[in-house]
Design an enzyme around this catalytic site. Structure first.
Site, PDB file in Angstrom:
ATOM      1  N   GLY A   1       5.078 -16.145  -5.152  1.00  0.00           N
ATOM      2  CA  GLY A   1       4.861 -16.302  -6.584  1.00  0.00           C
ATOM      3  C   GLY A   1       3.819 -15.336  -7.104  1.00  0.00           C
ATOM      4  O   GLY A   1       4.021 -14.680  -8.131  1.00  0.00           O
TER       5      GLY A   1
ATOM      6  N   GLU B   1      -8.539 -16.473   3.516  1.00  0.00           N
ATOM      7  CA  GLU B   1      -9.786 -17.211   3.303  1.00  0.00           C
ATOM      8  C   GLU B   1      -9.631 -18.694   3.618  1.00  0.00           C
ATOM      9  O   GLU B   1     -10.553 -19.321   4.132  1.00  0.00           O
ATOM     10  CB  GLU B   1     -10.261 -17.042   1.856  1.00  0.00           C
ATOM     11  N   TYR B   2      -8.483 -19.247   3.310  1.00  0.00           N
ATOM     12  CA  TYR B   2      -8.268 -20.680   3.526  1.00  0.00           C
ATOM     13  C   TYR B   2      -7.738 -21.014   4.919  1.00  0.00           C
ATOM     14  O   TYR B   2      -7.721 -22.185   5.304  1.00  0.00           O
ATOM     15  CB  TYR B   2      -7.317 -21.242   2.458  1.00  0.00           C
TER      16      TYR B   2
ATOM     17  N   ASN C   1      -6.551 -14.374  -0.254  1.00  0.00           N
ATOM     18  CA  ASN C   1      -6.757 -15.793  -0.527  1.00  0.00           C
ATOM     19  C   ASN C   1      -6.198 -16.655   0.600  1.00  0.00           C
ATOM     20  O   ASN C   1      -6.843 -17.613   1.037  1.00  0.00           O
ATOM     21  CB  ASN C   1      -6.134 -16.172  -1.868  1.00  0.00           C
TER      22      ASN C   1
ATOM     23  N   ARG D   1       1.802 -18.244  -9.235  1.00  0.00           N
ATOM     24  CA  ARG D   1       1.057 -18.708  -8.064  1.00  0.00           C
ATOM     25  C   ARG D   1       0.533 -20.127  -8.247  1.00  0.00           C
ATOM     26  O   ARG D   1       0.205 -20.801  -7.265  1.00  0.00           O
ATOM     27  CB  ARG D   1      -0.113 -17.769  -7.766  1.00  0.00           C
TER      28      ARG D   1
ATOM     29  N   ARG E   1       0.844  -1.207   0.000  1.00  0.00           N
ATOM     30  CA  ARG E   1       0.000   0.000   0.000  1.00  0.00           C
ATOM     31  C   ARG E   1       0.878   1.256   0.000  1.00  0.00           C
ATOM     32  O   ARG E   1       0.623   2.198  -0.753  1.00  0.00           O
ATOM     33  CB  ARG E   1      -0.911   0.027   1.233  1.00  0.00           C
ATOM     34  N   ARG E   2       1.890   1.239   0.837  1.00  0.00           N
ATOM     35  CA  ARG E   2       2.782   2.403   0.915  1.00  0.00           C
ATOM     36  C   ARG E   2       3.576   2.578  -0.375  1.00  0.00           C
ATOM     37  O   ARG E   2       3.725   3.695  -0.878  1.00  0.00           O
ATOM     38  CB  ARG E   2       3.721   2.265   2.102  1.00  0.00           C
TER      39      ARG E   2
ATOM     40  N   TYR F   1       3.274 -19.713  -2.594  1.00  0.00           N
ATOM     41  CA  TYR F   1       2.145 -19.160  -3.343  1.00  0.00           C
ATOM     42  C   TYR F   1       2.149 -17.636  -3.239  1.00  0.00           C
ATOM     43  O   TYR F   1       2.027 -16.936  -4.247  1.00  0.00           O
ATOM     44  CB  TYR F   1       0.830 -19.733  -2.791  1.00  0.00           C
TER      45      TYR F   1
END
Length: 150
Positions: free
Chosen positions: A96, A58-59, A55, A104, A30-31, A93
């Protein structure tokens, strides 16, 4: 009790630290790309880091649930080893995906296999737990025979 779950607790803590690392990488991106919250879009370099972190988050609950059920009901060492593999492949992941969407894929598939294996171990462990003793012994003999032929 503590000794029976020490490996699971260690892998869980490593997973939490990995999630924190992913979050810090989003802050850094973000910066670097000047994308202020609450925005979630920006240059592709930022969006890849952001998507990788989301992602992985979420997992994470699925990973934790299968890790602990597999560790308690199947075998702590096997579950912890699968958990370490899962965390390592999620790190690969993330790295990548941060570089390119294509990079990924291989770690994504590897982490999915580790998660499916944890789910299988958890399912087998619960199945064995609820089976009568005679059926449990027969299932264990069958599994040993299958492992010898594999």
């Amino acid at each position: 009790m503590k000794d029976e779950v020490a490996l699971l607790a260690t892998v869980t803590l490593l997973g939490v630290l990995l999630q924190a690392y992913f979050s810090l990488q989003v802050i850094r991106a973000r910066r670097a790309h000047r994308v202020s919250p609450p925005l979630t879009t920006g240059p592709p370099e930022f969006e890849r880091v952001y998507r990788a972190q989301v992602n992985c988050s979420e997992y994470f609950p699925l990973f934790l649930a299968t890790l602990w059920v597999a560790g308690v009901y199947f075998h702590e060492g096997a579950a912890a080893l699968c958990g370490l593999v899962y965390l390592f492949t999620r790190l690969r992941y993330f790295w990548g995906y941060a570089r390119s969407a294509q990079l990924r894929l291989a770690p994504l598939y590897a982490s999915a296999r580790a998660l499916w294996l944890l789910l299988a171990l958890a399912t087998l462990g619960l199945l064995a737990h609820f089976l009568p003793a005679a059926a449990r012994a027969a299932l264990l003999r069958l599994l040993r025979a299958l492992l010898r032929t594999a």
